[in-house]
Design an enzyme around this catalytic site. Structure first.
Site, short mmCIF file in Angstrom:
data_model
loop_
_atom_site.label_atom_id
_atom_site.label_comp_id
_atom_site.label_asym_id
_atom_site.label_seq_id
_atom_site.Cartn_x
_atom_site.Cartn_y
_atom_site.Cartn_z
N LYS A 182 -9.59 -1.32 40.73
CA LYS A 182 -10.71 -0.36 40.68
C LYS A 182 -10.32 0.90 39.93
O LYS A 182 -11.03 1.37 39.05
CB LYS A 182 -11.16 0.02 42.11
CG LYS A 182 -11.50 -1.16 43.00
CD LYS A 182 -11.86 -0.74 44.42
CE LYS A 182 -10.76 -0.08 45.20
NZ LYS A 182 -9.63 -0.97 45.57
N ARG B 284 -16.23 3.23 52.21
CA ARG B 284 -15.36 2.17 52.72
C ARG B 284 -15.81 1.70 54.11
O ARG B 284 -15.16 0.82 54.68
CB ARG B 284 -13.96 2.73 52.85
CG ARG B 284 -13.00 2.20 51.80
CD ARG B 284 -11.75 3.01 51.98
NE ARG B 284 -10.58 2.36 51.55
CZ ARG B 284 -9.95 2.67 50.43
NH1 ARG B 284 -10.46 3.53 49.58
NH2 ARG B 284 -8.81 2.09 50.14
N ARG C 136 3.00 -2.44 41.20
CA ARG C 136 2.40 -1.19 40.71
C ARG C 136 3.43 -0.07 40.65
O ARG C 136 4.23 0.11 41.57
CB ARG C 136 1.24 -0.78 41.61
CG ARG C 136 0.69 0.61 41.24
CD ARG C 136 -0.66 0.85 41.79
NE ARG C 136 -0.71 0.85 43.24
CZ ARG C 136 -1.85 0.95 43.93
NH1 ARG C 136 -2.99 1.07 43.29
NH2 ARG C 136 -1.83 0.95 45.23
N ARG D 66 -3.52 -2.94 55.12
CA ARG D 66 -4.65 -2.49 54.28
C ARG D 66 -5.63 -3.65 54.03
O ARG D 66 -6.85 -3.45 53.98
CB ARG D 66 -4.15 -1.91 52.96
CG ARG D 66 -3.54 -0.51 53.13
CD ARG D 66 -2.64 -0.14 51.99
NE ARG D 66 -3.33 0.12 50.75
CZ ARG D 66 -2.77 0.09 49.55
NH1 ARG D 66 -1.49 -0.21 49.43
NH2 ARG D 66 -3.46 0.36 48.47
P1 AP5 Z 1 -5.22 -0.31 40.59
O1 AP5 Z 1 -6.22 -0.08 39.51
O2 AP5 Z 1 -4.27 0.78 40.95
O3 AP5 Z 1 -5.98 -0.89 41.90
P2 AP5 Z 1 -6.97 -0.19 42.92
O4 AP5 Z 1 -8.03 -1.20 43.23
O5 AP5 Z 1 -7.39 1.14 42.43
O6 AP5 Z 1 -5.97 -0.10 44.17
P3 AP5 Z 1 -5.65 1.03 45.24
O7 AP5 Z 1 -4.43 0.53 46.00
O8 AP5 Z 1 -5.53 2.37 44.65
O9 AP5 Z 1 -6.86 0.92 46.14
P4 AP5 Z 1 -6.95 1.18 47.59
O10 AP5 Z 1 -8.38 0.98 47.74
O11 AP5 Z 1 -6.13 0.46 48.56
O12 AP5 Z 1 -6.27 2.63 47.76
P5 AP5 Z 1 -6.83 4.09 47.73
O13 AP5 Z 1 -5.95 4.90 46.90
O14 AP5 Z 1 -8.30 4.09 47.47
O15 AP5 Z 1 -4.39 -1.64 40.20
C1 AP5 Z 1 -3.34 -2.14 41.01
C2 AP5 Z 1 -2.20 -2.66 40.11
O16 AP5 Z 1 -2.66 -3.82 39.38
C3 AP5 Z 1 -1.73 -1.66 39.05
O17 AP5 Z 1 -0.34 -1.82 38.91
C4 AP5 Z 1 -2.48 -2.08 37.76
O18 AP5 Z 1 -1.73 -1.77 36.59
C5 AP5 Z 1 -2.61 -3.59 37.95
N1 AP5 Z 1 -3.86 -4.14 37.42
C6 AP5 Z 1 -5.10 -3.56 37.49
N2 AP5 Z 1 -6.03 -4.39 36.95
C7 AP5 Z 1 -5.37 -5.50 36.54
C8 AP5 Z 1 -5.78 -6.71 35.91
N3 AP5 Z 1 -7.07 -6.94 35.60
N4 AP5 Z 1 -4.83 -7.66 35.64
C9 AP5 Z 1 -3.52 -7.44 35.97
N5 AP5 Z 1 -3.07 -6.30 36.55
C10 AP5 Z 1 -3.98 -5.35 36.85
O19 AP5 Z 1 -6.66 4.50 49.27
C11 AP5 Z 1 -5.39 4.74 49.85
C12 AP5 Z 1 -5.58 5.15 51.30
O20 AP5 Z 1 -6.34 6.36 51.38
C13 AP5 Z 1 -6.34 4.15 52.18
O21 AP5 Z 1 -5.50 3.15 52.70
C14 AP5 Z 1 -6.91 5.08 53.26
O22 AP5 Z 1 -5.94 5.41 54.22
C15 AP5 Z 1 -7.25 6.33 52.48
N6 AP5 Z 1 -8.64 6.33 51.95
C16 AP5 Z 1 -9.04 6.36 50.64
N7 AP5 Z 1 -10.37 6.36 50.53
C17 AP5 Z 1 -10.85 6.33 51.81
C18 AP5 Z 1 -12.17 6.29 52.36
N8 AP5 Z 1 -13.26 6.27 51.56
N9 AP5 Z 1 -12.29 6.23 53.69
C19 AP5 Z 1 -11.22 6.26 54.51
N10 AP5 Z 1 -9.94 6.29 54.06
C20 AP5 Z 1 -9.76 6.33 52.72
#
Ligand code: AP5
Length: 206
Positions: free
Chosen positions: A13, A85, A124, A161
């Site tokens: 994402k 979420r 990552r 997660r």
């Molecule tokens: P990447 O693009 O980084 O993936 P992502 O979907 O953004 O993953 P996140 O881990 O950031 O999402 P998340 O939802 O768990 O965490 P968040 O930070 O929101 O890609 C991942 C990897 O794959 C990278 O290495 C990339 O290079 C590679 N890649 C990408 N696309 C590819 C492709 N097509 N092919 C091959 N490789 C690819 O949340 C973290 C924490 O914050 C949560 O656990 C929670 O505690 C809190 N939080 C955040 N938002 C909320 C909310 N709304 N409500 C409550 N808690 C929240």
């Protein structure tokens, strides 16, 4: 235009949202990035959020909803990445948008299996200076760039997660399907191909 990027952790994402923001002028609102910044700066929000994030759990809805109200831009096209979420967050967003005469236009569901999630998250790497996200295999950092691994990309936290996603976030698929605005992406495809698919929807509606 208001977009929501929905999907399991590590589905890609953030990668797509950052590029769309750079090339198409969207404001990119990643609750994960904002929370990590707050944790690093040890703000009140950061202190409250840290323990949940370290465990791979969701930060309580009321903190997240207050945060979104604070950062919601006055003008422009917006991508919400990692928000909403929970159904409560989605309802709060709808209400917030309604008050501004807006609505969510499209919800992109980044659909991938758990095995892909595990491979992507364990590979990552982040450049802490710029926030650029790399992958050791699929998008390797250029030589000389020092990268780090996110604390919550450890195997036991990834497992948590994924559980949290299934239980608390996956119900949003039906929530948005019912509204007829869900666009499902086969997010196992390469980064470039997915980007073109997203653009296709934005330009032609399919
Ligand atoms: P990447 O693009 O980084 O993936 P992502 O979907 O953004 O993953 P996140 O881990 O950031 O999402 P998340 O939802 O768990 O965490 P968040 O930070 O929101 O890609 C991942 C990897 O794959 C990278 O290495 C990339 O290079 C590679 N890649 C990408 N696309 C590819 C492709 N097509 N092919 C091959 N490789 C690819 O949340 C973290 C924490 O914050 C949560 O656990 C929670 O505690 C809190 N939080 C955040 N938002 C909320 C909310 N709304 N409500 C409550 N808690 C929240």
């Amino acid at each position: 235009m208001i977009l929501v990027f929905l999907g399991p952790p590590g589905a890609g994402k953030g990668t797509q949202a950052k590029r769309l923001a750079e090339e198409k002028g969207f404001v990119h609102i990643s609750t994960g990035d904002i929370l990590r910044d707050a944790v690093q700066r040890e703000t009140d929000l950061g202190k409250k959020a840290k323990e949940y994030m370290d465990r791979g759990e969701l930060v309580p809805d009321e903190l997240i909803i207050a945060l979104i109200e604070e950062v919601f831009p006055k003008h422009g096209k917006v991508i919400f990445d990692g928000f909403p979420r929970t159904v409560a967050q989605a309802e709060a967003l709808d209400k917030m948008l309604e008050n501004k005469g807006l609505k969510v236009d499209y919800v992109f569901l980044f659909d991938v299996s758990d095995n892909v999630v595990i491979e992507r998250l364990s590979g990552r790497r982040i450049d802490p200076k710029t926030g650029t996200v790399y992958h050791v295999k699929y998008n390797p950092p250029p030589p000389g760039v020092k990268v780090i691994q996110r604390e919550d990309d450890k195997p036991e936290v990834i497992k948590k997660r994924l559980e949290v996603y299934r239980k608390q976030t996956a119900p949003l698929i039906e929530y948005y399907e019912k509204k007829g605005i869900l666009k499902k992406l086969d997010a196992v495809k390469p980064i470039e191909e997915l980007y073109k698919e997203v653009l296709g929807v934005l330009e032609n509606g399919n």
